[in-house]
Each structure stands twice: as structure tokens, then as C-alpha cells.
Design an enzyme around this catalytic site. Structure first.
Site, PDB file in Angstrom:
ATOM      1  CE  LYS A 115      -2.236   1.680   3.825  1.00  0.00           C
ATOM      2  NZ  LYS A 115      -1.764   3.075   3.880  1.00  0.00           N
ATOM      3  CD  GLU A 117       0.068   7.790   3.718  1.00  0.00           C
ATOM      4  OE1 GLU A 117       0.428   8.988   3.634  1.00  0.00           O
ATOM      5  OE2 GLU A 117      -0.076   7.199   4.811  1.00  0.00           O
ATOM      6  CD  GLU A 184      -6.361   7.891   7.501  1.00  0.00           C
ATOM      7  OE1 GLU A 184      -5.540   7.227   6.830  1.00  0.00           O
ATOM      8  OE2 GLU A 184      -6.177   8.217   8.690  1.00  0.00           O
TER       9      GLU A 184
HETATM   10  O1  KIV Z   1      -0.946   2.730   8.572  1.00  0.00           O
HETATM   11  C1  KIV Z   1      -2.161   2.607   8.783  1.00  0.00           C
HETATM   12  O2  KIV Z   1      -2.618   2.100   9.821  1.00  0.00           O
HETATM   13  C2  KIV Z   1      -3.081   3.090   7.757  1.00  0.00           C
HETATM   14  C3  KIV Z   1      -4.545   3.052   8.084  1.00  0.00           C
HETATM   15  C4  KIV Z   1      -4.917   4.272   8.832  1.00  0.00           C
HETATM   16  C5  KIV Z   1      -5.373   2.863   6.859  1.00  0.00           C
HETATM   17  O3  KIV Z   1      -2.663   3.513   6.716  1.00  0.00           O
END
Ligand code: KIV
Length: 276
Positions: A115, A117, A184
């Protein structure tokens, strides 16, 4: 026993009856618990900066930190889809760096996808990682790694223009090949429109019940901290349970009522008093 969901199943779940769920997790013991539960996915999030490492935010978490924690989680949760977070500095330099770090998290950590951002600006990075064979979950809206640019942990997309920008970001990450996207800290109304207008599943955290899936930080939902953010719901009060247990142990140790006969080894040795 629970069956691990796959990328195609996650994509196909969009618009279906069942809302898939994701929880953060950073260690083997808790991963075993998640694996026994009905939760579909684990995020080894860079929120470990706050929950595990005592940092004020997510910046400072390293690729090695993510790999270390992901390995322990993958061991504990063989039947749960695991997402490895790409920390700040691991993909915002250049595409080659991003692929190298995604490869490490995916291969060494043993997770099922990574994942990262960012919206439009990160589309080339997402495209390159997907092309390298690694599934990518995107993350837009309130992006904790760049919270200082956003003026803190603030709700995003609160004007028409900002909402349009978020929709453009969502379309850009979808077009770049992300197979799901975290939304988010954005108004429900905006999350609902994004969820309707893109064809990959949205995962909401502080984005309302209309998202395709939901994610929470475990420490928040388990009530392990004194303060719980508005976007989380406290489903348990582990802080009180744990504090009571710690203090009861201290009390019983001082009263010498612990360990009692059931919690000690009661072997009788003849003549023990003659030991020299
Ligand atoms: O790192 C994390 O816990 C996140 C969540 C807030 C989705 O990115």
C-alpha cells in the site's frame, strides 16, 4: 477454517452483499487472533510508528521495520490477506527506488500486496510497481505521511473543488492499476460518490458506511489508548482490562496469594532441609 481472499475476489466483491474488513496488526500473537476471526485482511501499517515504536507519527518508520513486522504477521495469519505498507521515503524518491522497496516488502515480508499514499502524483509509481508484478492498494484523502503538508490530521475534501480533486485522484490510481483504494478522513458524501464512480473497491476509514470495505487501527477499536479518534469506534475496553490485570498481579504478589498451590510445582523432596 477461514479461506484467504485473493486479489480477484477482493475486486469482485465491489458492490456485493458482503463488506470485507481490514484491521491493522503488527505482531504474531495478534495476527493469530485476527486469523481466527472473520476479518478478511490485515494491514501491517506504518501506523506502527505510533502503536509499536512510540513515534509521534508515521514518518521515521523504515522499510526494514515494515518487513520485520510483516514477517511475524504472515507467520501468525496464513489464512488472512496481508497488506504491507510502504513507509515515507520508500517510494517518493524515484520509480526505481519504489520498485526496489516494494519488491523487498513483498518478497522478504511475504505479504500479498503493498500500500502507498498519494493520488495523481503517485500514479507513475503505482503503474511501475504493478508492472513489476506486485498488487498495489492506494491511499488518498487524509494521508498521514504528508499530514504536515495537509496542516495536520484534518478531514480532507470538504469543498466542491477539494472533492473534485479527490475524485480525480481516485480515478488516477485506478487508471494506474491499483486494485483497491483506502479513503481516509473524508466526508461520507464524497466517499459515496467516489465509491460509485470508480470500479475498484474503496476501503473506508473515517469515510462513512457507503465504502465497499472498512478498515480500522486495532489499538483504536480495541480501546487500548485513553483517547480514541472520531473516525474509530471502541469495540472493546482492553485498556481497562489490561490495567486491572497488571494491578491485580501486583496486589496478589504483595499479599503472597500468587502463586498459589495451582500455579507452582508441588514436588515433595525428602530431606530437603538437609541441603548444604
Ligand atoms: O498505517 C495505517 O494504519 C493506515 C490506516 C490508517 C489505513 O494507513
Amino acid at each position: 477454517m477461514k479461506k484467504k481472499v485473493t486479489v480477484p475476489e477482493i475486486i469482485a466483491s465491489k458492490g456485493g452483499e458482503r463488506v470485507m474488513t481490514m484491521i491493522t496488526c503488527y505482531d504474531y500473537t495478534n495476527a493469530k487472533l485476527v486469523d481466527e476471526s472473520n476479518i478478511d485482511m490485515i494491514l501491517v501499517g506504518d501506523s506502527m510508528g505510533m502503536t509499536m515504536l512510540g513515534y509521534p507519527g508515521t514518518v521515521g518508520v523504515t522499510v526494514d521495520d515494515i518487513i520485520y513486522h510483516t514477517k511475524t504477521v504472515v507467520k501468525g495469519a496464513p489464512n488472512t490477506f496481508v497488506v504491507g505498507d510502504m513507509p515515507f521515503g520508500s517510494y517518493n524518491t524515484d520509480v526505481t527506488d519504489a520498485i526496489r522497496n516494494a519488491n523487498r516488502i513483498f518478497a522478504e515480508g511475504g505479504c500479498d500486496c503493498v500500500k502507498l499514499e498519494g493520488g495523481k502524483d503517485m500514479a507513475p509509481v503505482i503503474r511501475a510497481i504493478v508492472k513489476a508484478g506486485i498488487p498495489v492498494c492506494a491511499h488518498i484523502g487524509l494521508t498521514p505521511q504528508t499530514a504536515s503538508m495537509l496542516g495536520g490530521f484534518k478531514v480532507q475534501g470538504k469543498s466542491f473543488e477539494a472533492a473534485q480533486q479527490l475524485l480525480d485522484d481516485a480515478r488516477a490510481v485506478e487508471e494506474a492499476g491499483a486494485f483497491m483504494v483506502v479513503l481516509e478522513g473524508i466526508p461520507k458524501m464524497v466517499a459515496d460518490v467516489i465509491t460509485e464512480k470508480i470500479s475498484i473497491p474503496t476501503i473506508g476509514i473515517g469515510a462513512g458506511a457507503g465504502c465497499d470495505m472498512q478498515v480500522l487501527v486495532a489499538q483504536d477499536m480495541l480501546g487500548m489508548n485513553a483517547w480514541v479518534p472520531k473516525l474509530a469506534k471502541k469495540y472493546a475496553d482492553l485498556r481497562t482490562i489490561i490495567l486491572d490485570a497488571y494491578n491485580e498481579f501486583v496486589k496478589e504478589s504483595n499479599e503472597r496469594s500468587f502463586p498459589d498451590v495451582d500455579h507452582q510445582y508441588n514436588t515433595v523432596i525428602e530431606g530437603i532441609e538437609n541441603l548444604k
